[in-house]
Design a protein around this motif. Structure first.
Motif, PDB file in Angstrom:
ATOM      1  N   TYR A  12      15.571  39.526  30.411  1.00 39.87           N
ATOM      2  CA  TYR A  12      14.189  39.993  30.261  1.00 39.87           C
ATOM      3  C   TYR A  12      13.460  39.221  29.164  1.00 39.87           C
ATOM      4  O   TYR A  12      13.957  39.069  28.045  1.00 39.87           O
ATOM      5  CB  TYR A  12      14.155  41.495  29.975  1.00 39.87           C
ATOM      6  CG  TYR A  12      14.765  42.306  31.093  1.00 39.87           C
ATOM      7  CD1 TYR A  12      14.258  42.223  32.387  1.00 39.87           C
ATOM      8  CD2 TYR A  12      15.857  43.123  30.857  1.00 39.87           C
ATOM      9  CE1 TYR A  12      14.830  42.949  33.418  1.00 39.87           C
ATOM     10  CE2 TYR A  12      16.428  43.854  31.885  1.00 39.87           C
ATOM     11  CZ  TYR A  12      15.910  43.756  33.167  1.00 39.87           C
ATOM     12  OH  TYR A  12      16.471  44.479  34.186  1.00 39.87           O
ATOM     13  N   THR A  13      12.280  38.771  29.503  1.00 40.83           N
ATOM     14  CA  THR A  13      11.463  37.979  28.578  1.00 40.83           C
ATOM     15  C   THR A  13      11.179  38.748  27.291  1.00 40.83           C
ATOM     16  O   THR A  13      11.263  38.181  26.199  1.00 40.83           O
ATOM     17  CB  THR A  13      10.146  37.566  29.265  1.00 40.83           C
ATOM     18  OG1 THR A  13      10.465  36.864  30.471  1.00 40.83           O
ATOM     19  CG2 THR A  13       9.298  36.696  28.365  1.00 40.83           C
ATOM     20  N   GLY A  14      10.843  40.015  27.407  1.00 40.55           N
ATOM     21  CA  GLY A  14      10.542  40.821  26.213  1.00 40.55           C
ATOM     22  C   GLY A  14      11.709  40.874  25.246  1.00 40.55           C
ATOM     23  O   GLY A  14      11.524  40.788  24.028  1.00 40.55           O
ATOM     24  N   ARG A 133       6.099  26.342  24.101  1.00 36.96           N
ATOM     25  CA  ARG A 133       4.799  26.630  23.485  1.00 36.96           C
ATOM     26  C   ARG A 133       3.716  26.814  24.535  1.00 36.96           C
ATOM     27  O   ARG A 133       2.890  27.726  24.430  1.00 36.96           O
ATOM     28  CB  ARG A 133       4.416  25.503  22.527  1.00 36.96           C
ATOM     29  CG  ARG A 133       5.260  25.477  21.278  1.00 36.96           C
ATOM     30  CD  ARG A 133       4.879  24.303  20.401  1.00 36.96           C
ATOM     31  NE  ARG A 133       5.774  24.198  19.269  1.00 36.96           N
ATOM     32  CZ  ARG A 133       6.054  23.074  18.657  1.00 36.96           C
ATOM     33  NH1 ARG A 133       5.499  21.942  19.046  1.00 36.96           N
ATOM     34  NH2 ARG A 133       6.883  23.055  17.635  1.00 36.96           N
ATOM     35  N   ASP A 134       3.713  25.966  25.548  1.00 36.86           N
ATOM     36  CA  ASP A 134       2.720  26.072  26.612  1.00 36.86           C
ATOM     37  C   ASP A 134       2.865  27.403  27.350  1.00 36.86           C
ATOM     38  O   ASP A 134       1.874  28.086  27.612  1.00 36.86           O
ATOM     39  CB  ASP A 134       2.863  24.898  27.584  1.00 36.86           C
ATOM     40  CG  ASP A 134       1.798  24.922  28.654  1.00 36.86           C
ATOM     41  OD1 ASP A 134       0.599  24.960  28.310  1.00 36.86           O
ATOM     42  OD2 ASP A 134       2.163  24.900  29.848  1.00 36.86           O
ATOM     43  N   GLY A 135       4.078  27.784  27.673  1.00 34.89           N
ATOM     44  CA  GLY A 135       4.308  29.054  28.355  1.00 34.89           C
ATOM     45  C   GLY A 135       3.866  30.243  27.522  1.00 34.89           C
ATOM     46  O   GLY A 135       3.235  31.181  28.037  1.00 34.89           O
ATOM     47  N   MET A 139       0.896  32.903  28.376  1.00 36.18           N
ATOM     48  CA  MET A 139       1.181  34.336  28.370  1.00 36.18           C
ATOM     49  C   MET A 139       0.183  35.076  27.490  1.00 36.18           C
ATOM     50  O   MET A 139      -0.376  36.103  27.874  1.00 36.18           O
ATOM     51  CB  MET A 139       2.608  34.593  27.873  1.00 36.18           C
ATOM     52  CG  MET A 139       3.009  36.052  27.874  1.00 36.18           C
ATOM     53  SD  MET A 139       4.606  36.337  27.082  1.00 36.18           S
ATOM     54  CE  MET A 139       5.699  35.367  28.103  1.00 36.18           C
ATOM     55  N   LEU A 140      -0.085  34.525  26.326  1.00 37.10           N
ATOM     56  CA  LEU A 140      -1.007  35.170  25.381  1.00 37.10           C
ATOM     57  C   LEU A 140      -2.444  35.079  25.832  1.00 37.10           C
ATOM     58  O   LEU A 140      -3.244  35.989  25.586  1.00 37.10           O
ATOM     59  CB  LEU A 140      -0.827  34.553  23.993  1.00 37.10           C
ATOM     60  CG  LEU A 140       0.533  34.813  23.354  1.00 37.10           C
ATOM     61  CD1 LEU A 140       0.692  33.977  22.090  1.00 37.10           C
ATOM     62  CD2 LEU A 140       0.722  36.286  23.060  1.00 37.10           C
ATOM     63  N   ALA A 141      -2.814  34.001  26.514  1.00 38.92           N
ATOM     64  CA  ALA A 141      -4.188  33.843  26.994  1.00 38.92           C
ATOM     65  C   ALA A 141      -4.513  34.891  28.055  1.00 38.92           C
ATOM     66  O   ALA A 141      -5.668  35.306  28.185  1.00 38.92           O
ATOM     67  CB  ALA A 141      -4.396  32.445  27.568  1.00 38.92           C
TER      68      ALA A 141
END
Length: 143
Positions: A12-14, A133-135, A139-141
């Motif tokens: 899981y990413t989280g 960093r791009d990913g 995600m944040l955008a």
């Protein structure tokens, strides 16, 4: 390893973001400072780059929750890192600017922050580091 074969919770990413944040905080405290947090350093950088700002503008610039900006700025002011003043046009608005001590701390800490960046990412190839960093930015955008 295919995603469905990875064990829980590691797939899981989280979970991975939380573990990476723990790694970051530990490296920060060992290398940079136990008194100036990563968020406070971000505030020093933004104020150094942009000059005097309202607390709300600073909050927006560093993506901080509005409920915590006043307390963080007050702590930074007590340490002599920033100076707060009341906006002469709006007595409810607080302006924040970097003090000379804050500017000196920002310069002193920058190479240490670069060391932490290395601790976190030196094991990654340039391609992987840039993809990470791009990913994260994407995600944040979208949030």
């Amino acid at each position: 390893m295919p995603e469905d074969l990875e064990p829980e919770p590691q797939r899981y990413t989280g979970y991975l973001i939380r573990r990476a944040q723990q790694l970051h905080v530990a490296a920060w405290m060992r290398t940079v400072s136990t008194e100036i947090s990563t968020v406070q350093y971000s505030a020093l950088v933004v104020l150094d780059q942009r000059g005097t700002m309202s607390q709300r503008e600073l909050c927006d610039a560093i993506d901080l929750d509005r409920s915590t900006i006043a307390d963080m700025v007050a702590r930074m002011e007590r340490r002599g890192l920033v100076v707060r003043t009341t906006d002469p046009d709006d007595g409810r608005r607080k302006a924040v600017e970097l003090s000379e001590h804050g500017r000196a701390e920002r310069r002193r800490l920058r190479p240490l922050v670069e060391q932490v960046e290395g601790i976190l990412t030196d094991a990654l190839s340039v391609h992987t580091r840039n993809a990470l960093r791009d990913g994260l930015r994407r995600m944040l955008a979208d949030s």
